[in-house]
Design an enzyme around this catalytic site. Structure first.
Site, PDB file in Angstrom:
ATOM      1  N   ASP A  64      37.472  26.414  50.733  1.00 18.28           N
ATOM      2  CA  ASP A  64      37.446  26.748  48.835  1.00 18.28           C
ATOM      3  C   ASP A  64      38.017  25.238  48.594  1.00 18.28           C
ATOM      4  O   ASP A  64      39.170  24.789  48.949  1.00 18.28           O
ATOM      5  CB  ASP A  64      38.559  27.511  48.783  1.00 18.28           C
ATOM      6  CG  ASP A  64      38.615  27.983  47.215  1.00 18.28           C
ATOM      7  OD1 ASP A  64      38.254  27.070  46.672  1.00 18.28           O
ATOM      8  OD2 ASP A  64      39.127  29.155  47.047  1.00 18.28           O
ATOM      9  N   SER A 142      25.471  16.802  36.982  1.00 16.12           N
ATOM     10  CA  SER A 142      24.638  17.804  36.311  1.00 16.12           C
ATOM     11  C   SER A 142      24.136  16.846  34.684  1.00 16.12           C
ATOM     12  O   SER A 142      24.981  15.978  34.579  1.00 16.12           O
ATOM     13  CB  SER A 142      25.170  19.148  35.772  1.00 16.12           C
ATOM     14  OG  SER A 142      24.399  19.905  34.696  1.00 16.12           O
ATOM     15  N   TYR A 155      31.623  24.280  31.368  1.00 17.41           N
ATOM     16  CA  TYR A 155      30.814  23.821  32.537  1.00 17.41           C
ATOM     17  C   TYR A 155      30.693  22.223  32.157  1.00 17.41           C
ATOM     18  O   TYR A 155      30.911  21.397  33.094  1.00 17.41           O
ATOM     19  CB  TYR A 155      29.593  24.465  32.577  1.00 17.41           C
ATOM     20  CG  TYR A 155      28.643  24.026  33.602  1.00 17.41           C
ATOM     21  CD1 TYR A 155      28.932  24.302  34.996  1.00 17.41           C
ATOM     22  CD2 TYR A 155      27.372  23.225  33.482  1.00 17.41           C
ATOM     23  CE1 TYR A 155      28.273  24.031  36.062  1.00 17.41           C
ATOM     24  CE2 TYR A 155      26.723  22.778  34.678  1.00 17.41           C
ATOM     25  CZ  TYR A 155      27.020  23.296  35.945  1.00 17.41           C
ATOM     26  OH  TYR A 155      26.107  22.867  36.761  1.00 17.41           O
ATOM     27  N   LYS A 159      31.893  19.144  34.339  1.00 22.40           N
ATOM     28  CA  LYS A 159      31.021  17.953  34.824  1.00 22.40           C
ATOM     29  C   LYS A 159      31.110  16.583  34.222  1.00 22.40           C
ATOM     30  O   LYS A 159      30.959  15.475  35.014  1.00 22.40           O
ATOM     31  CB  LYS A 159      29.404  18.319  34.632  1.00 22.40           C
ATOM     32  CG  LYS A 159      29.093  19.611  35.278  1.00 22.40           C
ATOM     33  CD  LYS A 159      29.311  19.482  36.698  1.00 22.40           C
ATOM     34  CE  LYS A 159      28.673  20.600  37.694  1.00 22.40           C
ATOM     35  NZ  LYS A 159      28.691  20.305  39.190  1.00 22.40           N
TER      36      LYS A 159
HETATM   37  N1  LIG Z   1      21.314  25.374  39.282  1.00 23.86           N
HETATM   38  C1  LIG Z   1      21.400  24.660  38.200  1.00 23.86           C
HETATM   39  O1  LIG Z   1      20.667  24.602  37.132  1.00 23.86           O
HETATM   40  C2  LIG Z   1      22.086  23.370  38.514  1.00 23.86           C
HETATM   41  C3  LIG Z   1      21.887  22.150  37.626  1.00 23.86           C
HETATM   42  C4  LIG Z   1      22.675  21.058  37.733  1.00 23.86           C
HETATM   43  C5  LIG Z   1      23.652  20.865  38.537  1.00 23.86           C
HETATM   44  N2  LIG Z   1      23.937  21.868  39.261  1.00 23.86           N
HETATM   45  C6  LIG Z   1      24.866  21.772  40.219  1.00 23.86           C
HETATM   46  O2  LIG Z   1      24.359  22.035  41.629  1.00 23.86           O
HETATM   47  C7  LIG Z   1      25.559  22.350  42.535  1.00 23.86           C
HETATM   48  C8  LIG Z   1      24.816  23.430  43.570  1.00 23.86           C
HETATM   49  O3  LIG Z   1      24.623  24.546  42.774  1.00 23.86           O
HETATM   50  P1  LIG Z   1      23.475  25.654  42.966  1.00 23.86           P
HETATM   51  O4  LIG Z   1      22.522  25.735  41.819  1.00 23.86           O
HETATM   52  O5  LIG Z   1      22.916  25.481  44.121  1.00 23.86           O
HETATM   53  O6  LIG Z   1      24.438  27.137  42.836  1.00 23.86           O
HETATM   54  P2  LIG Z   1      24.923  28.388  43.726  1.00 23.86           P
HETATM   55  O7  LIG Z   1      25.600  29.147  42.793  1.00 23.86           O
HETATM   56  O8  LIG Z   1      23.453  28.795  44.263  1.00 23.86           O
HETATM   57  O9  LIG Z   1      25.515  27.706  44.722  1.00 23.86           O
HETATM   58  C9  LIG Z   1      26.828  27.183  44.536  1.00 23.86           C
HETATM   59  C10 LIG Z   1      27.887  27.400  46.060  1.00 23.86           C
HETATM   60  O10 LIG Z   1      28.919  26.836  45.771  1.00 23.86           O
HETATM   61  C11 LIG Z   1      29.868  27.769  46.413  1.00 23.86           C
HETATM   62  N3  LIG Z   1      31.116  27.934  45.853  1.00 23.86           N
HETATM   63  C12 LIG Z   1      31.512  28.607  44.761  1.00 23.86           C
HETATM   64  N4  LIG Z   1      32.872  28.472  44.566  1.00 23.86           N
HETATM   65  C13 LIG Z   1      33.282  27.455  45.556  1.00 23.86           C
HETATM   66  C14 LIG Z   1      34.517  26.818  46.109  1.00 23.86           C
HETATM   67  N5  LIG Z   1      35.641  27.175  45.293  1.00 23.86           N
HETATM   68  N6  LIG Z   1      34.836  26.326  47.180  1.00 23.86           N
HETATM   69  C15 LIG Z   1      33.695  26.257  47.934  1.00 23.86           C
HETATM   70  N7  LIG Z   1      32.366  26.516  47.757  1.00 23.86           N
HETATM   71  C16 LIG Z   1      32.164  27.314  46.376  1.00 23.86           C
HETATM   72  C17 LIG Z   1      29.087  29.167  46.329  1.00 23.86           C
HETATM   73  O11 LIG Z   1      29.574  30.103  47.259  1.00 23.86           O
HETATM   74  C18 LIG Z   1      27.601  28.690  46.596  1.00 23.86           C
HETATM   75  O12 LIG Z   1      27.325  28.790  47.866  1.00 23.86           O
HETATM   76  C19 LIG Z   1      26.672  22.930  41.658  1.00 23.86           C
HETATM   77  O13 LIG Z   1      27.645  21.875  41.703  1.00 23.86           O
HETATM   78  C20 LIG Z   1      25.882  23.089  40.418  1.00 23.86           C
HETATM   79  O14 LIG Z   1      26.934  22.744  39.407  1.00 23.86           O
HETATM   80  C21 LIG Z   1      23.181  23.191  39.376  1.00 23.86           C
END
Ligand SMILES: NC(=O)c1ccc[n+]([C@@H]2O[C@H](COP(=O)([O-])OP(=O)(O)OC[C@H]3O[C@@H](n4cnc5c(N)ncnc54)[C@H](O)[C@@H]3O)[C@@H](O)[C@H]2O)c1
Length: 279
Positions: A64, A142, A155, A159
């Site tokens: 975590d 992001s 959010y 970021k």
């Molecule tokens: N999906 C989008 O549109 C988008 C856009 C820009 C940036 N991001 C960023 O990309 C990254 C990956 O996101 P994603 O899209 O794969 O989302 P996702 O929700 O599919 O995956 C996020 C992962 O983080 C894990 N997680 C959550 N809380 C946690 C904690 N306390 N400790 C450890 N792990 C934890 C979850 O279990 C999950 O496996 C994130 O930082 C997100 O903010 C996503």
């Protein structure tokens, strides 16, 4: 160890939040590049399943990112297994949408603690291990780290904190004479991962659909590029980074444009609900 030697024999790599989504694919990239990858996630079962599927010696650990002790334990485990830490990717993230006043204090805290606090915990832990060997920290931020995002205000705050911390720490490293630890931030537009899978009918998340909805592979390609050539900030796609920075530099213009941008995002959400997601 010098960079040239590092690239010949790859050391350890850690990816947070790598049980699914973007992190899982980044872990796969690092394993394919020859790193001993530690796949970490707060969800132990998904981390283990991802490591099993990736193979190539990848291992899993429940971490975590809000807990610095767990983050340090992951760092120590990968150094123990691989001899040194080459790459640390702070990828774990959570998103709850809606205006801040409609979110519970628990939701607001969780967003800040995971996205900002987790990035800080991971970066500090990694620097400690990289001091004698050098290394590269990649922080998944992001476009929400570059500009205002109505519907995703907390959010965006998390970021902005992540990128402010990352770039300031990079400068601290250079001021301290540390030249062989890099920090690269990746700032993607919306990505079609589980984070957005349940948000096609969520009006508050329109901004995530207002530009180019990325496939995870497009962001993984950007990560591969910075792994070869570290870069403080990479927006994906680049043109959306420019638009985000323009809105940030001219907040009055950004405010005037927001109804149009939200309308564009909602049109895309409706179209995707109707036609499905192109792969
Ligand atoms: N999906 C989008 O549109 C988008 C856009 C820009 C940036 N991001 C960023 O990309 C990254 C990956 O996101 P994603 O899209 O794969 O989302 P996702 O929700 O599919 O995956 C996020 C992962 O983080 C894990 N997680 C959550 N809380 C946690 C904690 N306390 N400790 C450890 N792990 C934890 C979850 O279990 C999950 O496996 C994130 O930082 C997100 O903010 C996503």
């Amino acid at each position: 160890m010098a960079r040239a030697a590092m690239s010949e024999v790859r050391g350890g790599a850690v990816v947070t939040g790598a049980g699914r989504g973007l992190g899982r694919q980044i872990a796969e990239l690092l394993a394919a590049r020859g790193h001993h990858v530690l796949v970490t996630d707060v969800d132990a079962a998904s981390a283990q399943a991802a490591a099993d599927e990736i193979g190539r010696g990848a291992t899993a650990m429940a971490v975590d990112v809000r807990d610095a002790t767990q983050v340090e334990a992951a760092r120590d485990a990968v150094v123990e297994a691989a001899g040194r830490l080459d790459v640390w990717v702070n990828n774990a993230g959570v998103l709850f949408t809606g205006p801040a006043w409609e979110q519970s204090p628990e939701q607001r805290n969780l967003i800040l603690e995971v996205n900002a606090g987790g990035t800080i915990n991971g970066t500090v832990a990694a620097i400690e291990a990289m001091r004698t060997t050098g290394g590269h920290i990649v922080n998944i931020v992001s476009l929400a780290g570059l500009t205002a995002v109505p519907g995703e205000a907390v959010y965006a705050a998390s970021k902005h904190a992540a990128i402010g911390f990352s770039l300031s720490t990079l400068q601290d490293l250079r001021l301290a004479g540390v030249e062989d630890i890099d920090i690269s931030c990746i700032c993607p537009d919306g990505i079609w991962t589980p984070m957005l899978h349940d948000k096609l009918d969520d009006l508050a998340s329109a901004l995530s659909f207002s530009g180019k909805l990325l496939q995870p592979g497009e962001v993984v390609a950007a990560v591969a590029k910075v792994l070869d050539k570290p870069r403080p900030v990479t927006a994906v796609p680049g043109w959306r980074g420019l638009v985000a920075r323009l809105g940030d530099a001219l907040p009055g213009l950004g405010l005037a444009a927001v109804p149009l941008v939200v309308a564009q995002g909602r049109r895309t959400q409706r179209r995707l609900l109707r036609d499905g997601i192109p792969s």
